[in-house]
Enzyme design. Structure first.
Site, mmCIF file in Angstrom:
data_model
loop_
_atom_site.group_PDB
_atom_site.id
_atom_site.type_symbol
_atom_site.label_atom_id
_atom_site.label_comp_id
_atom_site.label_asym_id
_atom_site.label_seq_id
_atom_site.Cartn_x
_atom_site.Cartn_y
_atom_site.Cartn_z
ATOM 1 N N GLY A 75 -10.673 2.495 6.280
ATOM 2 C CA GLY A 75 -11.254 1.159 6.338
ATOM 3 C C GLY A 75 -10.939 0.359 7.591
ATOM 4 O O GLY A 75 -11.312 -0.806 7.685
ATOM 5 N N GLN A 76 -10.254 0.994 8.582
ATOM 6 C CA GLN A 76 -9.981 0.259 9.822
ATOM 7 C C GLN A 76 -11.307 -0.104 10.484
ATOM 8 O O GLN A 76 -12.292 0.615 10.362
ATOM 9 C CB GLN A 76 -9.146 1.107 10.809
ATOM 10 C CG GLN A 76 -7.768 1.441 10.329
ATOM 11 C CD GLN A 76 -7.735 2.769 9.574
ATOM 12 O OE1 GLN A 76 -8.726 3.217 9.038
ATOM 13 N NE2 GLN A 76 -6.565 3.382 9.520
ATOM 14 N N GLU A 77 -11.306 -1.197 11.203
ATOM 15 C CA GLU A 77 -12.553 -1.708 11.791
ATOM 16 C C GLU A 77 -13.298 -0.648 12.596
ATOM 17 O O GLU A 77 -14.514 -0.522 12.496
ATOM 18 C CB GLU A 77 -12.241 -2.930 12.657
ATOM 19 C CG GLU A 77 -13.423 -3.856 12.760
ATOM 20 C CD GLU A 77 -13.060 -5.224 13.304
ATOM 21 O OE1 GLU A 77 -13.940 -5.819 13.934
ATOM 22 O OE2 GLU A 77 -11.918 -5.686 13.102
#
Length: 197
Positions: A75-77
């Site tokens: 879910g990291q940008e």
């Protein structure tokens, strides 16, 4: 001639694994939820750099079991643009949100609405898991639902929010049962629409 098989009915939900994608902001608890479902216990995990894939069997009422093929995507940008490729032809989306991290709920709302309202995901059922309900500072599920703007989602999207905890497993079974119901409902709608055309 005797070897011919009768054609299989077009809809056999109990024979196939349903393709489900788990997404959400980094540190929401996606991988911990996945492994709690797989091993029935809390597994502390490192941040996901790419994806994890597990087959999970969920017992349903009446001694039936459904198999989900679950893709848990980081879910990291910088990884979020990859979510789209995992969602192609998915049966359902599980969006995990950290109920205790109030200051990131707006960011989560933006991502959730982007997923649900994209043309390729039209009508795909979405289960929102309000994770970390076991923490004292966690917002109540109704408050998370309001802040995520679930009532504003595209009308074609079947969605449900479920409070849960990756640590205790609270709410996970109920959430997946609801997701399965929504997937069946959508498949039935699609089948009926095909018959009309």
């Amino acid at each position: 001639m005797g070897n011919q098989m009768a054609p299989l009915p077009p809809f056999l939900p109990h024979l196939q694994a349903l393709h489900v994608v788990v997404v959400g902001l980094d540190a929401a608890g996606k991988t911990s939820l996945l492994y709690h479902l797989k091993f029935q216990e809390f597994v502390k995990s490192a941040p996901t750099k790419g994806f994890n894939m597990e087959k999970i069997r969920v017992p349903l009422v009446g001694s039936r079991t459904i198999t989900f093929q679950v893709w848990d995507v980081g879910g990291q940008e910088k990884l979020r643009p990859l979510w789209r490729s995992y969602m192609r032809r998915t049966d359902g989306v599980v969006f995990v949100v950290d109920s205790a991290e109030v200051e990131r709920l707006e960011e989560a709302r933006v991502e959730l609405h982007r997923i649900v309202c994209s043309s390729e995901n039209q009508g795909v059922p979405v289960l929102v898991l309000a994770n970390k309900q076991d923490m004292a500072q966690a917002l109540p599920v109704a408050e998370v639902e309001k802040l995520l703007g679930l009532h504003e989602l595209c009308t074609s999207a079947l969605n449900h929010i479920q409070g849960c905890s990756a640590v205790s497993g609270l709410g996970l079974q109920q959430g997946l049962e609801k997701l399965y119901e929504m997937i069946l409902k959508r498949k039935k709608l699609l089948r009926n629409n095909k018959k009309k055309h």
